[in-house]
Design an enzyme around this catalytic site. Sequence first.
Site, mmCIF file in Angstrom:
data_model
loop_
_atom_site.group_PDB
_atom_site.id
_atom_site.type_symbol
_atom_site.label_atom_id
_atom_site.label_comp_id
_atom_site.label_asym_id
_atom_site.label_seq_id
_atom_site.Cartn_x
_atom_site.Cartn_y
_atom_site.Cartn_z
ATOM 1 N N CYS A 114 0.838 -1.206 0.000
ATOM 2 C CA CYS A 114 0.000 0.000 0.000
ATOM 3 C C CYS A 114 0.872 1.254 0.000
ATOM 4 O O CYS A 114 1.697 1.439 0.889
ATOM 5 C CB CYS A 114 -0.911 0.013 1.213
ATOM 6 N N ARG A 241 -9.939 -4.472 -8.307
ATOM 7 C CA ARG A 241 -10.908 -3.525 -8.865
ATOM 8 C C ARG A 241 -11.930 -4.203 -9.779
ATOM 9 O O ARG A 241 -13.119 -3.863 -9.739
ATOM 10 C CB ARG A 241 -10.178 -2.413 -9.631
#
Length: 485
Positions: A114, A241
């Site tokens: 991240c 996604r």
Amino acid sequence: MTSGRLRFSNITALGPMVRVGTLPMRLLALDYGADVVYCEELIDMKMVLCQRVENEVLQTVDFVAPDDRVMFRTCEREKDRVVFQMGTADPDRALAVARLVEKDVAAVDVNMGCPKEYSTKGGMGAALLSDPDKIEAILKKLVMGISKPVTCKIRILPSLEETVSLVQRIEKTGIAAVAVHGRFKEERPRHPLHCDYIKAVAQAVSIPVIANGGSLDLVKNHGDIASFRQMTGASSVMLARAAMWNPSVFSSQGPLAVEKVMEEYLKYAIRYDNNPFNTKYCLCQMLRDKVESPLGKRVQAAQTNAEISEAYGLQEFYQQTQEQLLTRRNALQSSSQLDTPVMDGDVTTMAVKFERREYPPQITPKMFLLEWSRQEKLEQPLYETVQRSQDRAFQSTVIVANKKYRSSLWEKSKKFAEQAAAIVCLRVLGIPEGRIGEEESGLVCKRKRESKMNGSTDEKRKKLHVANILHESETSAPAVVNGEQ
């Protein structure tokens, strides 16, 4: 790996996504064909304070923070296929969290990819990529300290050689697999994926490599998954996604109509009492460019799962589910000796706690007790509260009609202690207490209840919604897909 342990070769996985990878999305991904599902990244400093609670009503295992927020919820259905991903920069704390959850998950993963500030400023996420010694310390501690497989998820380094070298060092810690997001930490989904880096890593190590980052351009439907695996030379594929937009991407029959997918997601959200703001967020991601449609606006304006259900025409399912949960809760309460009133001197006591999530917004047991007292023309309930010195917990006694009622359990705050006392009084007297799923009692009239819950005008509702959004943006982590930032 021994028989029965989760394997990471030749799998398709739901990637970890902040505010998306909660239980409803994970179960839906499994329904559509995902082999493994990752939870959203959960920070070690928050998780280490949690208490493991078996939720008999929802039939889940909840990890509950001191402020009563459910940080992680799981169930038997996913037990052998869910990977718990944590954000950590401390080997000892990582091990403490892993031991807390290991009996309820299939594997533990460390987020090293991240790139967002909320993660990197604590030395977590992509910040770990510049500290291989700490990576090694964390992973070795976990591999040696728990019985479940340990994995990690990284981004690629500035050079191919550095990336391969790091993964080879990671492999030596004994982990079961590594997921590689093929972008540098400063890159975003609009940047092309470096499939050559993933392929080089896959060729350089013997553990399974999970390719990640292809949702935007390379994987649009189920048929693209095999192509992406071949392109990267990886053992497995992780989707974030693409699955967030339509989790039926995992289905060989997919993608299915997103309208149907949203309904199935919402049913899980209702069944497992998902946080309504989380439910709204996930539905809005699936709506995508239709988020400003009439349906999208109704979803955005909704404040509860009940209101979201109305937007999708699932009122009957919602009501039936609430009735089923109430029946189960009542059965558990009636079979539990803890709910039997016990006299402590002149005080009637029961072992009950106030669970905020069991009541509609702005509706409380104290409100019901007050309204009942008014109807019976009794004096207003009087609460007497004491605080325990050793842990600063609270216990309250309520006096109604010259009789005293108290919960034998201590609460974290004065307000919660008073609510628990009110619950004892209401249950002993056989009076409704306002829990979700109870039949309308008339104690708090429909007009008042709606006013409390929704505001007196549409404008108030809109202002409340905007305020909630602003509050979330200030206090929560950004809406990050840590699978494909």
